[in-house]
Design an enzyme around this catalytic site. Structure first.
Site, PDB file in Angstrom:
ATOM      1  N   TRP A   1      -8.083  14.577   7.521  1.00  0.00           N
ATOM      2  CA  TRP A   1      -7.096  13.773   8.792  1.00  0.00           C
ATOM      3  C   TRP A   1      -6.141  15.695   9.437  1.00  0.00           C
ATOM      4  O   TRP A   1      -5.563  15.220   9.597  1.00  0.00           O
ATOM      5  CB  TRP A   1      -6.775  13.240   8.312  1.00  0.00           C
ATOM      6  CG  TRP A   1      -6.890  11.880   8.136  1.00  0.00           C
ATOM      7  CD1 TRP A   1      -8.584  11.681   8.731  1.00  0.00           C
ATOM      8  CD2 TRP A   1      -6.703  10.514   7.453  1.00  0.00           C
ATOM      9  NE1 TRP A   1      -8.639  10.318   7.930  1.00  0.00           N
ATOM     10  CE2 TRP A   1      -7.846   9.232   8.088  1.00  0.00           C
ATOM     11  CE3 TRP A   1      -5.552  10.010   7.239  1.00  0.00           C
ATOM     12  CZ2 TRP A   1      -7.601   8.182   8.049  1.00  0.00           C
ATOM     13  CZ3 TRP A   1      -4.928   8.337   6.958  1.00  0.00           C
ATOM     14  CH2 TRP A   1      -5.889   7.500   6.966  1.00  0.00           C
TER      15      TRP A   1
ATOM     16  N   HIS B   1      -2.114  -4.041  11.538  1.00  0.00           N
ATOM     17  CA  HIS B   1      -1.588  -3.545  12.805  1.00  0.00           C
ATOM     18  C   HIS B   1      -1.462  -4.369  13.949  1.00  0.00           C
ATOM     19  O   HIS B   1      -1.119  -3.873  14.966  1.00  0.00           O
ATOM     20  CB  HIS B   1      -3.585  -2.481  13.185  1.00  0.00           C
ATOM     21  CG  HIS B   1      -3.257  -1.148  12.567  1.00  0.00           C
ATOM     22  ND1 HIS B   1      -4.716  -1.507  11.669  1.00  0.00           N
ATOM     23  CD2 HIS B   1      -2.919  -0.130  12.587  1.00  0.00           C
ATOM     24  CE1 HIS B   1      -4.452  -0.605  10.885  1.00  0.00           C
ATOM     25  NE2 HIS B   1      -3.656   0.417  11.383  1.00  0.00           N
TER      26      HIS B   1
ATOM     27  N   ASP C   1      -4.123   8.176  -2.124  1.00  0.00           N
ATOM     28  CA  ASP C   1      -4.717   7.186  -1.338  1.00  0.00           C
ATOM     29  C   ASP C   1      -6.386   7.624  -0.452  1.00  0.00           C
ATOM     30  O   ASP C   1      -5.613   9.203  -0.255  1.00  0.00           O
ATOM     31  CB  ASP C   1      -3.819   6.537   0.322  1.00  0.00           C
ATOM     32  CG  ASP C   1      -2.953   6.281  -0.313  1.00  0.00           C
ATOM     33  OD1 ASP C   1      -3.395   5.128  -0.878  1.00  0.00           O
ATOM     34  OD2 ASP C   1      -2.569   5.497   0.433  1.00  0.00           O
TER      35      ASP C   1
ATOM     36  N   HIS D   1      -7.089   3.683  -2.256  1.00  0.00           N
ATOM     37  CA  HIS D   1      -6.720   3.064  -1.494  1.00  0.00           C
ATOM     38  C   HIS D   1      -7.811   3.326  -0.269  1.00  0.00           C
ATOM     39  O   HIS D   1      -7.499   4.602   0.037  1.00  0.00           O
ATOM     40  CB  HIS D   1      -5.445   2.934  -0.657  1.00  0.00           C
ATOM     41  CG  HIS D   1      -5.195   2.005   0.746  1.00  0.00           C
ATOM     42  ND1 HIS D   1      -5.988   0.894   1.092  1.00  0.00           N
ATOM     43  CD2 HIS D   1      -5.011   2.322   2.235  1.00  0.00           C
ATOM     44  CE1 HIS D   1      -5.587   0.028   2.360  1.00  0.00           C
ATOM     45  NE2 HIS D   1      -5.043   1.264   3.151  1.00  0.00           N
TER      46      HIS D   1
ATOM     47  N   ASP E   1       5.025  11.716   8.357  1.00  0.00           N
ATOM     48  CA  ASP E   1       2.680  11.330   8.346  1.00  0.00           C
ATOM     49  C   ASP E   1       2.584  11.580   6.825  1.00  0.00           C
ATOM     50  O   ASP E   1       2.465  12.491   6.024  1.00  0.00           O
ATOM     51  CB  ASP E   1       2.275  11.892   9.081  1.00  0.00           C
ATOM     52  CG  ASP E   1       0.564  11.371   9.059  1.00  0.00           C
ATOM     53  OD1 ASP E   1      -0.081  10.718   9.954  1.00  0.00           O
ATOM     54  OD2 ASP E   1       0.380  12.747   8.731  1.00  0.00           O
TER      55      ASP E   1
ATOM     56  N   ARG F   1      -0.854   4.598  18.361  1.00  0.00           N
ATOM     57  CA  ARG F   1      -1.011   5.402  16.888  1.00  0.00           C
ATOM     58  C   ARG F   1      -1.118   6.777  17.301  1.00  0.00           C
ATOM     59  O   ARG F   1      -2.827   7.057  17.365  1.00  0.00           O
ATOM     60  CB  ARG F   1      -1.329   4.273  15.669  1.00  0.00           C
ATOM     61  CG  ARG F   1      -1.357   5.330  14.697  1.00  0.00           C
ATOM     62  CD  ARG F   1      -0.243   5.306  14.371  1.00  0.00           C
ATOM     63  NE  ARG F   1       0.212   5.511  13.050  1.00  0.00           N
ATOM     64  CZ  ARG F   1       0.785   6.738  12.258  1.00  0.00           C
ATOM     65  NH1 ARG F   1       1.396   7.265  12.676  1.00  0.00           N
ATOM     66  NH2 ARG F   1       0.820   7.479  10.857  1.00  0.00           N
TER      67      ARG F   1
ATOM     68  N   ILE G   1       0.506  -1.391   0.141  1.00  0.00           N
ATOM     69  CA  ILE G   1       0.107   0.026  -0.217  1.00  0.00           C
ATOM     70  C   ILE G   1       1.017   0.908  -0.456  1.00  0.00           C
ATOM     71  O   ILE G   1       0.773   2.044  -0.392  1.00  0.00           O
ATOM     72  CB  ILE G   1      -0.670   0.350   1.218  1.00  0.00           C
ATOM     73  CG1 ILE G   1      -1.827  -1.433   1.348  1.00  0.00           C
ATOM     74  CG2 ILE G   1      -1.874   1.577   1.391  1.00  0.00           C
ATOM     75  CD1 ILE G   1      -2.308  -1.399  -0.550  1.00  0.00           C
ATOM     76  N   GLY G   2       2.315   1.365   0.445  1.00  0.00           N
ATOM     77  CA  GLY G   2       3.405   2.549   0.062  1.00  0.00           C
ATOM     78  C   GLY G   2       3.859   2.205   1.077  1.00  0.00           C
ATOM     79  O   GLY G   2       5.543   2.718   0.732  1.00  0.00           O
TER      80      GLY G   2
ATOM     81  N   TYR H   1      -5.496   5.279  17.136  1.00  0.00           N
ATOM     82  CA  TYR H   1      -6.178   4.039  17.548  1.00  0.00           C
ATOM     83  C   TYR H   1      -5.191   3.199  18.407  1.00  0.00           C
ATOM     84  O   TYR H   1      -3.781   3.817  17.931  1.00  0.00           O
ATOM     85  CB  TYR H   1      -6.309   3.221  16.424  1.00  0.00           C
ATOM     86  CG  TYR H   1      -5.012   2.527  16.006  1.00  0.00           C
ATOM     87  CD1 TYR H   1      -4.016   1.593  16.263  1.00  0.00           C
ATOM     88  CD2 TYR H   1      -4.910   2.930  14.816  1.00  0.00           C
ATOM     89  CE1 TYR H   1      -3.159   1.731  14.988  1.00  0.00           C
ATOM     90  CE2 TYR H   1      -4.058   2.854  13.118  1.00  0.00           C
ATOM     91  CZ  TYR H   1      -2.693   1.570  13.601  1.00  0.00           C
ATOM     92  OH  TYR H   1      -1.814   1.901  13.460  1.00  0.00           O
TER      93      TYR H   1
END
Length: 763
Positions: free
Chosen positions: A568, A699, A606, A649, A496, A522, A438-439, A519
């Site tokens: 975000w 995760h 994404d 994504h 980030d 994180r 995914i990256g 979460y």
């Protein structure tokens, strides 16, 4: 007199003390006793801060080592058997439910994690089965209430309400016919037992959160409110419950709660002030109104005058002794303390208010209602700040505004339909079941140290660039060795996925310590959108171009989409989110076009927040969102030729395939490893373009065996055509360790090769 209330306070600590202690425990460097003491210290600090500020109702049981809904699952004994069979300590069992565990013969995946309503916080979804046995498992709410009481602080315990708890959960894969809300009769006696214990401990009022009231509920869920609260009132008549909602408009569900036997209601008047008259009308003579007038979700200063208008209206209708000045929701979603920001431009800093300052705002507004003269200076200073922001030159950029005004429908459409684009993309020479990630790849300590040195000026730009190139070389070599088909550069230069772009765009401000929990352990440091947005110079082209130059395999350029950057970040509240998203789409369009010009033939933009941004309730606002959100993505991605393959994504949300189709990406990847519900694959069975359903949980440190990958792919192929299926993880690998990543990706790639050989032989 009106009183004041804070619905919950950030638990992470101003200096991320909770993260350090929790991860230290997971790594074996911190004992259980030390971890528990850190939690106790943080709770004491938070309670004392609010008490000293003058808050009347301070929350307890708002603290969690991982997630408050996971805490409720543990409290109510909703613990799937696989965790019990592992024979772990209570603390390790709890963490295993949240993040999985694979050590010393124990191999259990984590429970599913999804977004908390329309926020970037993730909760651990309760998982029910036909064998779930509700019972009180521990005494956390009472323990934390008594802990505060020992400090001389009276608190109001917080607990998730029974209807919301069930609605937010799901049935286990072995109990698919089960509808969680039907478990209410079995759950209610356990709630009653918890409430009795709180009352016995001395709790004068209890905050019972029912946030699903801002969703479109079915009739069975609506009817459950009467069942639940009449039962609790009968079994625990001494419990004075404040039924609490937030994040939206509760009016369509008012009939479900208007006659409930509770002590009062809390409503969010920041997110939806229009509901005031109708919701206040259901307040009975013996009930109180908690009015959410200070945002628990954003960082802009509260306009005291506007907040006081709402409280004054409430007092006029109900009387001052029945009105509580409150935060709109828990302050969990805001950074801890603005005073820790020593590098912010004072002019901009004056616009902001973090959790600690919001506590002060609550007290100021309360004082302004009760004793206006005592709050006169505070109100005057606030009015000055609000006006200064309105006229600030930081806010407006005419060139950006003009560019948005000139957008046409053609700017948001690819040159050709997908079938023609797919033909043009054959030059990528991809095999059946192409594999990719995914990256991001692991952000090691060395990467963080070098980035910090560069930021502080301890190494030169040339030295830092050489270090980044070396990291990219190693990541590319690793992917080639593992056998991936479409590579990524690993993102070693990025702090980030949102902050990195925001720091290079105009219109953003940044904090040093503005951490917010996403979460578990994180945490993110959301950028703040303070003005019109543009891209002064290329952001990611140099690294992507270099990565492509050292491999013959396709290299993906990696970008964060406009809606995700918007969601975000802390967005502006003085212009529409649509306007901000379109500005971001244009800034990213420039970046996408520059990547294509640099011969990067695969570009991933994404949008994991696309579902998060969807308004919670059906109606005009949602109808508008499903138009402008994908439009902003298409503006970012539609300036390229057909031969350039656009990816996107999505993760940790209940996705609507129609919203994904509207993006018109050539390939999408979707978090899937814990989506064990029947029917989830079928939701995407007619997706017209290509898709990769994530095959392992990034995760968790757990390494699924190859056989598990093969089983998942077989399940997908039962309903999805092999020609359209990509093989990939759930999400980026930034938080994992290299030894985990090598094992995980090796098993994933080997599974893809098995299916490739199988279908090649059968052909």
């Amino acid at each position: 007199m009106v009183t004041s209330s804070v619905l919950g306070f950030p638990r992470i600590g101003a200096k991320r003390e909770l993260k350090k202690a929790t991860e230290g425990y997971w790594n074996g460097k911190v004992t259980a006793e030390e971890l528990l003491q850190t939690g106790k210290d943080l709770r004491a600090h938070n309670w004392k801060l609010q008490k000293e500020a003058g808050v009347d109702s301070i929350a307890s049981n708002d603290f969690s080592f991982y997630d408050q809904i996971l805490d409720a699952s543990y409290l109510f004994n909703v613990i799937p058997q696989r965790y019990r069979d592992s024979k772990l300590s209570p603390l390790d069992e709890y963490f295993a439910m949240g993040r999985g565990l694979q050590r010393e013969g124990v191999d259990v995946p984590a429970l599913e994690m999804v977004k908390w309503f329309d926020s970037n916080y993730h909760y651990v979804r309760p998982t029910f089965s036909n064998t779930t046995e509700f019972k009180v498992n521990g005494s956390k709410p009472v323990d934390q209430y008594l802990e505060a009481k020992e400090l001389g602080i009276e608190t109001r315990p917080v607990i998730i309400g029974p209807v919301s708890y069930l609605v937010l959960g799901k049935a286990d894969k072995d109990s698919q016919e089960l509808k969680p809300i039907t478990l209410l009769p079995k759950l209610l006696p356990v709630y009653a037992e918890v409430l009795k214990s709180l009352v016995a401990a001395g709790a004068k009022t209890i905050q019972i959160d029912e946030p699903v009231l801002v969703l479109d509920l079915d009739e069975e869920s609506k009817a459950a409110y009467k069942t639940a609260y009449e039962y609790l009132a009968k079994e625990v008549p001494e419990a004075k419950l404040i039924l609490t909602t937030y994040f939206g408009d509760v009016r369509p569900n008012l009939d479900a709660i208007k006659d409930l036997p509770v002590a009062g209601f809390h409503f969010d008047f920041v997110r939806n002030p229009d509901q005031f008259d109708e919701v206040v009308a259901i307040i009975k003579d013996n009930q109180v109104l908690s009015a959410g007038v200070v945002s628990g979700r954003n960082i802009w200063k509260t306009d005291y005058a506007k907040a006081k208008e709402i409280i004054d209206k409430a007092v006029a209708k109900l009387g001052s002794d029945r009105v509580i000045v409150a935060t709109s929701s828990s302050l969990l979603h805001t950074p801890v303390d603005l005073e820790n920001e020593t590098k912010l431009d004072p002019k901009i800093k004056d616009f902001f208010s973090f959790a600690t300052q919001k506590v002060g705002e609550i007290v100021d507004i309360t004082t302004g209602v009760n004793k206006p003269e005592d709050a006169k200076a505070a109100f005057e200073a606030n009015a000055k700040s609000i006006e200064a922001r309105k006229v600030s030159d930081v806010t407006n950029d005419k060139a950006v505004q003009d560019r948005v005004s000139k957008l046409t429908e053609a700017d948001s459409k690819r040159k050709s339909a997908f079938a023609d684009r797919l033909e043009a993309q054959k030059g990528l020479n991809l095999p059946l079941f192409p594999t990719t990630t995914i990256g991001s790849f692991p952000q090691t300590k060395e990467i963080r140290v070098q980035r910090n040195k560069f930021t502080k000026g301890e190494i030169t730009e040339e030295e830092y660039n050489k270090f980044i190139e070396k990291e990219i070389q190693e990541v590319v070599k690793f992917q080639e060795e593992v056998g991936l088909d479409v590579l990524v550069h690993g993102e070693p230069e990025r702090n980030d996925m949102v902050q990195y772009f925001g720091e290079r765009f105009k219109g953003f401000a940044f904090t040093q310590n503005g951490w917010v929990q996403s979460y578990g352990s994180r945490y993110v440091r959301p950028p703040i959108i303070v003005g019109d947005i543009s891209r002064p110079a290329p952001v990611s082209v140099k690294e992507s171009k270099y990565a492509q130059s050292i491999t013959s395999k396709p290299m993906k350029g990696m970008l964060t989409g406009p809606v995700t950057i918007l969601r975000w970040s802390f967005p502006r509240d003085d212009v529409s989110q649509r306007t901000q998203a379109l500005q971001l789409g244009l800034a990213l369009r420039d970046e996408v076009n520059d990547l294509e010009a640099a011969n990067v033939a695969v570009i991933q933009v994404d949008e994991p927040a696309i579902r998060e941004g969807l308004p919670l309730r059906a109606g005009k606002e949602r109808d508008e969102y499903v138009k402008w959100a994908p439009e902003s993505f298409r503006i970012a991605t539609s300036g390229v030729d057909d031969k350039t393959q656009i990816h996107s994504h999505f993760c940790y949300s209940d996705l609507d395939p129609e919203h994904i189709k509207a993006l018109d990406a050539d390939v999408v990847s979707i978090e899937f490893s814990k989506k064990d519900d029947n029917g989830y694959i079928e939701n995407f069975s007619d997706y017209p373009n290509h898709i990769g359903l994530g095959l392992f949980d990034i995760h968790s440190p757990r390494v699924p065996p190859q056989s598990e990958f093969e089983k998942r792919v077989s399940d997908i192929l039962a309903v999805y055509p092999k020609e359209k299926l990509w093989i990939n993880p759930d999400c980026g690998l930034k938080t994992r360790k290299w030894e985990e990543v090598r094992a995980q990706l090796t098993n994933m790639v080997n599974a893809a090769k098995q299916f490739r050989e199988k279908f090649t032989e059968s052909a």
